[in-house]
Design an enzyme around this catalytic site. Structure first.
Site, PDB file in Angstrom:
ATOM      1  N   ARG A  61     -52.496  -5.723  27.042  1.00 50.39           N
ATOM      2  CA  ARG A  61     -53.273  -5.068  28.097  1.00 50.39           C
ATOM      3  C   ARG A  61     -53.997  -3.809  27.599  1.00 50.39           C
ATOM      4  NH1 ARG A  61     -52.590  -5.606  33.578  1.00 50.39           N
ATOM      5  NH2 ARG A  61     -51.179  -7.223  34.320  1.00 50.39           N
ATOM      6  N   LYS A 168     -36.243 -15.674  22.680  1.00 50.22           N
ATOM      7  CA  LYS A 168     -35.176 -15.730  23.660  1.00 50.22           C
ATOM      8  C   LYS A 168     -35.317 -14.536  24.606  1.00 50.22           C
ATOM      9  CE  LYS A 168     -31.353 -13.130  21.590  1.00 50.22           C
ATOM     10  NZ  LYS A 168     -31.038 -12.272  22.707  1.00 50.22           N
ATOM     11  N   HIS A 198     -33.887 -15.328  15.718  1.00 49.33           N
ATOM     12  CA  HIS A 198     -34.064 -14.635  14.433  1.00 49.33           C
ATOM     13  C   HIS A 198     -32.804 -14.650  13.579  1.00 49.33           C
ATOM     14  CE1 HIS A 198     -32.380 -11.293  16.859  1.00 49.33           C
ATOM     15  NE2 HIS A 198     -31.880 -10.887  15.711  1.00 49.33           N
ATOM     16  N   GLU A 236     -21.763  -5.196  17.228  1.00 45.20           N
ATOM     17  CA  GLU A 236     -22.813  -4.174  17.122  1.00 45.20           C
ATOM     18  C   GLU A 236     -22.201  -2.820  17.413  1.00 45.20           C
ATOM     19  OE1 GLU A 236     -26.680  -5.092  18.951  1.00 45.20           O
ATOM     20  OE2 GLU A 236     -25.797  -6.984  19.566  1.00 45.20           O
ATOM     21  N   ASP A 255     -26.786 -13.075  26.687  1.00 45.94           N
ATOM     22  CA  ASP A 255     -27.629 -12.541  25.630  1.00 45.94           C
ATOM     23  C   ASP A 255     -27.284 -13.102  24.255  1.00 45.94           C
ATOM     24  OD1 ASP A 255     -29.681 -10.700  24.703  1.00 45.94           O
ATOM     25  OD2 ASP A 255     -28.048  -9.523  23.840  1.00 45.94           O
ATOM     26  N   HIS A 260     -27.465 -17.220  19.654  1.00 46.55           N
ATOM     27  CA  HIS A 260     -26.979 -16.790  18.337  1.00 46.55           C
ATOM     28  C   HIS A 260     -25.666 -17.458  17.951  1.00 46.55           C
ATOM     29  CE1 HIS A 260     -30.142 -13.969  18.338  1.00 46.55           C
ATOM     30  NE2 HIS A 260     -29.523 -12.935  18.861  1.00 46.55           N
ATOM     31  N   LYS A 360     -20.896  -4.833  22.161  1.00 45.63           N
ATOM     32  CA  LYS A 360     -21.610  -3.608  21.812  1.00 45.63           C
ATOM     33  C   LYS A 360     -20.632  -2.444  21.723  1.00 45.63           C
ATOM     34  CE  LYS A 360     -26.209  -4.808  23.277  1.00 45.63           C
ATOM     35  NZ  LYS A 360     -26.829  -4.778  21.938  1.00 45.63           N
TER      36      LYS A 360
END
Length: 512
Positions: A61, A168, A198, A236, A255, A260, A360
């Site tokens: 945009r 994703k 990825h 993570e 997620d 994954h 996480k």
């Protein structure tokens, strides 16, 4: 000899650049473009894997000219490049970048895109081959594909190819994934759709198949007769950062697990494909996903664990609780940690549990697959000082350091029979040299070459969501009572340890 053979393979590959083509990035002003896509394309150019007849059109945009876009990218590459930038190469590369301001829901913007593509075809000799990268929110996937279809920009004719890479998340549950597949396939054929993950750009992930099927020493013992269980950890140390609004809708289960982690499971557990052709590999992956036993509501209560991080410390620094993160509800029930025990109902893996954990704000960033083998019979050692045998363990390290390690027992020197654990470690960088990478190079290159092996097929996406669906249903019906239930900087809630302890097992100790 290994190093020289590896070098020879690399040389062969660099002599085969991708097809002439134009890459259109929808959402070109966003983080993914500057952090991953442009650095990955530059790395491909550095390795001579980009065709000389190649160009990029950034579509977003924000009003910008071609020169402004090139100047912006030239500034950003200084921060996000994975190695020093060669000024001469960058000068040639940046001239292949173009920009088109537009609205993905406006038909006029796509007619203008059609005109720009035709002009770039003439200037760069890209032969009418285009691929489109959806670096935007999932809500825009369908509108973009429909606009491309209406404008004729995905029509393949006269030997030209057209492909679409979709990031994703591919749906947020089974019904939405099916609906998205159906909507996209009204415009595109399955062979034009590249659903990207990825994680599959990591060298170690790709090497799982070579390691398993290219070494006669491992494949014969890769089954229920010799393996006790499999552990997969995707940890993570970061929190949700500025993605609180997305995470509130998704949560860790959505997620991480259907994409994954299930990709790692399929490559670890699949049968040998008849070839390395894309559909031959993906056929075997799909069989594993269909063989994962969906959990009953009762099993969800005993075989799954969810957690949410509270405040704590990472690297000696205090960090806030999830509920204190930006754009997160102060009474949020969203999980930031998941542990599961799954079973694969086929001949090779019957009765062998697969334990998964991901979360996480754990102590460190690490992804690994640990294969623990059954203990040898103890009878030989009954009259020695040895009290127990340590099981052999094979660990595939995926990030941050890619490699493979093997633990086995050996006699400690001396007059007594004493056993010591020995670790043999293989590190990719030590043997083959390190190639700076974002993880996207291989995937972008494969798309240019028409190799979909590392991309998910529609049936794989739906099979993954089918496994996750019963867990989502139970968790929705029974909200968590004790969130937050683990401190930042720890390995998750105590229930995750109990999940394995009930089976007489423990999570592999990963040094902090």
């Amino acid at each position: 000899m290994i190093v020289s053979e590896a070098a020879e393979v690399t040389k062969e590959r660099t002599e085969q650049p991708g097809d002439p083509c134009v890459m259109v990035i929808f959402g070109a002003s966003g983080d993914l473009t500057k952090r991953k896509l442009i650095p990955a394309l530059y790395n491909l150019a550095r390795e001579s894997l980009l065709s000389r007849h190649f160009a990029v059109i950034g579509f977003a945009r924000r009003p910008m000219s071609n020169e402004e876009f090139r100047k912006k990218i030239s500034q950003e590459i200084k921060e996000f490049a994975t190695s020093p930038v060669d000024p001469e190469l960058w000068d040639r590369f940046v001239k292949q970048l173009y920009y088109l301001p537009g609205d993905v829901q406006d038909a006029n913007s796509f007619r203008e895109l059609q005109s720009v593509l035709a002009q770039i075809d003439k200037e760069h000799g890209t032969r009418g081959n285009y691929f489109y990268y959806m670096a935007m929110a999932p809500d825009f996937f369908c509108p973009i594909v429909q606009q491309l279809g209406a404008t004729g920009l995905v029509r393949e004719e006269n030997g030209q190819w057209r492909r679409v890479i979709i990031e994703k998340p591919f749906g947020h549950d089974l019904d939405s994934a099916r609906a998205l597949n159906q909507a996209i396939r009204q415009v595109l054929s399955e062979k034009q759709i590249y659903r990207i993950d990825h994680y599959l750009g990591k060298e170690t992930v790709q090497n799982i198949l070579v390691f398993r099927f290219g070494n006669g020493i491992f494949e014969p013992i890769w089954n229920r007769r010799y393996i006790d269980h499999v552990q997969i950890t995707v940890a993570e140390d970061l929190g949700v950062e500025q993605r609180g609004d997305y995470y509130e809708e998704a949560g860790t289960l959505r997620d991480m697990v259907p994409n994954h982690i299930f990709q790692l499971i399929t490559l670890t557990a699949m049968e040998p494909p008849i070839s390395f052709e894309a559909d031959a590999v993906r056929d075997e992956q799909a069989k594993i996903l269909r063989a994962i036993q969906p959990l009953s509501p009762e099993e969800v209560l005993t075989l799954t664990v969810r957690g949410q991080y509270g405040e704590g410390q990472i690297g000696g620094e205090p960090v806030p609780a999830y509920r204190s993160e930006p754009k997160v509800a102060p009474d949020s029930r969203t999980e930031t940690f998941v542990a599961l025990k799954l079973s694969i109902d086929n001949w090779r893996w019957a009765d062998i549990p697969f334990y998964l954990r991901t979360g996480k704000r754990l102590p460190k960033r690490v992804t690994e697959i640990a294969i623990e083998f059954k203990r040898a019979p103890f009878i030989l050692f009954r009259k020695t000082p040895i009290e127990r045998l340590t099981p052999n363990q094979l660990v595939l390290h995926i990030q941050p350091d890619e490699g493979i390690s093997l633990r086995f027992g050996a006699k400690v020197p001396g007059p007594l029979v004493r056993l010591g654990a020995v670790n043999m470690n293989f590190d990719y960088a030590d043997y083959f040299g390190s190639t700076p990478s974002t993880g996207y190079e291989r995937l972008l290159y494969d798309c240019m070459c028409g190799d979909a092996t590392l991309f998910q097929r529609a049936d794989m996406v739906e099979a993954g969501w089918s496994v996750v669906a019963p867990i989502l249903d139970v968790w929705k019906a029974l909200p968590p009572r004790a969130f937050p239930n683990y401190a930042s900087g720890t390995w998750g809630p105590k229930e995750a340890d109990e999940l394995m302890e009930r089976d007489g097992r423990r999570w592999r100790k990963i040094s902090d």
